[in-house]
Design an enzyme around this catalytic site. Sequence first.
Site, PDB file in Angstrom:
ATOM      1  N   GLU A 215       0.832  -1.191   0.000  1.00 19.66           N
ATOM      2  CA  GLU A 215       0.000   0.000   0.000  1.00 19.66           C
ATOM      3  C   GLU A 215       0.863   1.235   0.000  1.00 19.66           C
ATOM      4  O   GLU A 215       1.963   1.242   0.533  1.00 19.66           O
ATOM      5  CB  GLU A 215      -0.901  -0.007   1.231  1.00 19.66           C
ATOM      6  CG  GLU A 215      -1.881  -1.154   1.165  1.00 19.66           C
ATOM      7  CD  GLU A 215      -2.663  -1.324   2.442  1.00 19.66           C
ATOM      8  OE1 GLU A 215      -3.584  -0.535   2.657  1.00 19.66           O
ATOM      9  OE2 GLU A 215      -2.331  -2.227   3.218  1.00 19.66           O
TER      10      GLU A 215
ATOM     11  N   CYS B 294      -1.011   6.164  10.035  1.00 19.94           N
ATOM     12  CA  CYS B 294       0.182   5.428  10.458  1.00 19.94           C
ATOM     13  C   CYS B 294      -0.161   4.103  11.113  1.00 19.94           C
ATOM     14  O   CYS B 294      -0.989   4.039  12.005  1.00 19.94           O
ATOM     15  CB  CYS B 294       0.973   6.229  11.480  1.00 19.94           C
ATOM     16  SG  CYS B 294       1.611   7.740  10.830  1.00 19.94           S
TER      17      CYS B 294
HETATM   18  N1  SAH Z   1       9.768   0.884   9.943  1.00 24.96           N
HETATM   19  C1  SAH Z   1       9.835   2.315   9.879  1.00 24.96           C
HETATM   20  C2  SAH Z   1       8.789   2.937   8.964  1.00 24.96           C
HETATM   21  C3  SAH Z   1       7.350   2.464   9.096  1.00 24.96           C
HETATM   22  S1  SAH Z   1       6.442   2.956  10.498  1.00 24.96           S
HETATM   23  C4  SAH Z   1       9.762   2.910  11.256  1.00 24.96           C
HETATM   24  O1  SAH Z   1       9.613   2.160  12.217  1.00 24.96           O
HETATM   25  O2  SAH Z   1       9.926   4.114  11.397  1.00 24.96           O
HETATM   26  C5  SAH Z   1       6.000   4.627  10.285  1.00 24.96           C
HETATM   27  C6  SAH Z   1       5.555   5.287  11.596  1.00 24.96           C
HETATM   28  O3  SAH Z   1       4.228   4.903  11.984  1.00 24.96           O
HETATM   29  C7  SAH Z   1       6.462   4.886  12.742  1.00 24.96           C
HETATM   30  O4  SAH Z   1       6.819   5.948  13.558  1.00 24.96           O
HETATM   31  C8  SAH Z   1       5.558   3.914  13.463  1.00 24.96           C
HETATM   32  O5  SAH Z   1       6.021   3.722  14.728  1.00 24.96           O
HETATM   33  C9  SAH Z   1       4.225   4.585  13.348  1.00 24.96           C
HETATM   34  N2  SAH Z   1       3.084   3.731  13.706  1.00 24.96           N
HETATM   35  C10 SAH Z   1       3.021   2.397  13.646  1.00 24.96           C
HETATM   36  N3  SAH Z   1       1.836   1.947  14.088  1.00 24.96           N
HETATM   37  C11 SAH Z   1       1.090   3.013  14.439  1.00 24.96           C
HETATM   38  C12 SAH Z   1      -0.241   3.210  14.937  1.00 24.96           C
HETATM   39  N4  SAH Z   1      -1.059   2.176  15.160  1.00 24.96           N
HETATM   40  N5  SAH Z   1      -0.661   4.472  15.180  1.00 24.96           N
HETATM   41  C13 SAH Z   1       0.155   5.519  14.926  1.00 24.96           C
HETATM   42  N6  SAH Z   1       1.392   5.395  14.445  1.00 24.96           N
HETATM   43  C14 SAH Z   1       1.882   4.165  14.185  1.00 24.96           C
END
Ligand code: SAH
Length: 365
Positions: free
Chosen positions: A91, A356
């Site tokens: 996605e 996110c």
């Molecule tokens: N693996 C990388 C990029 C993907 S995550 C990383 O960890 O940065 C992108 C962002 O979304 C990260 O900061 C992650 O922690 C956040 N994220 C993941 N799950 C989420 C959720 N349920 N609600 C809000 N942010 C979330």
Amino acid sequence: MKPILFNFTDSELENYIVQMGQPKFRARQLREWLMRGAPNFSVMKNIPETLRNDLDAVAQTLPTKIIKKLESSDGETTKFLLELPDGEQIESVLMRTTYGNSVCVSSQAGCAMGCKFCASTLLGLKRNLSSNEILSQVLTAQWELRSARNSASNIRPNGDANNGDVSHIVIMGTGEPLQNTENVIDFIERANSTLGISWRRITLSTCGIVDGIDRLIEWGRPINLAISLHAPTDELRSQIMPINNRYCLSDVLSAAWRFTDLHNRQLMIEYILLGRKDENGETYLYNATPEYAEKLSELLSGKNCMVNLIPWNTVDERDFASLSGNAVHRFQDILIKNGIHTRIRRERGTDIGSACGQLRLNNAK
Ligand code: SAH
């Protein structure tokens, strides 16, 4: 499987076209369409219809095929469910903002990191994406922007402050980019050289893979770095992010400061505010207590960084609770009092499951 013309080199494309009995310049025309993100051959109006039909029968344009396109109700966010040649699905998200058009790309199909709050990792890692597959996500969004612009019926009510192309890229979709570092670097180089997107408008977000950050330092391009921190102590961080058992907080941060010092950039820190439910169903603060706000301030004090506070988006399978706006603001107030730059991330596209951590294989449920 049909060959994907986008993956061909210029000379391969030329050979392919010549073998079809066509003049060489058709290859150049085709390449232009491919770089514009043409989803099929029928849109290629300067190519004769018979050739378009022939190509359609034997070949495919891009390595990503749109399976589904979801628009948020405010018209600002479009989420694409894309299929790769081997049937994996990924996605990506296009966000129209006042400062430009930003695409959030996936770097892997699935994710191996196992963060406890995230949806993207629920099915584990399928595979790394090639740089073509990552670039194709940007081109798909670009095509979408341009075709919306060209069709009068699609002009959005709130005036379209930005009528332009993709201006920003965030590598924050599914996957850990620094587990696929070389392809991601190649992708960024090409986004810069072929789409003209400047380094400073590209942000790579990592859960904190120190070797990968060192590789970015060696590479030397001044992109933006974001660290998914989510906890200010090793004890707490290890409970929600397994990667912390491999690279501890102080190692991650010192690698990140090396990167930002080198490029004189501000480090972006991502911090999701998490709650939990007690046995009475009452929400309590998990990583969002005043004590943790103080600890986070100590950790970042005097450093050039911006803390993005992210309200947690609900993931049914995950054992957390989202917090009220008040709780988020109380946490932020402590950071501000301590002189830490901070803002609350505005969530986009929650109604289409593209905020996110909500990106997931669509057929997972
Ligand atoms: N693996 C990388 C990029 C993907 S995550 C990383 O960890 O940065 C992108 C962002 O979304 C990260 O900061 C992650 O922690 C956040 N994220 C993941 N799950 C989420 C959720 N349920 N609600 C809000 N942010 C979330």
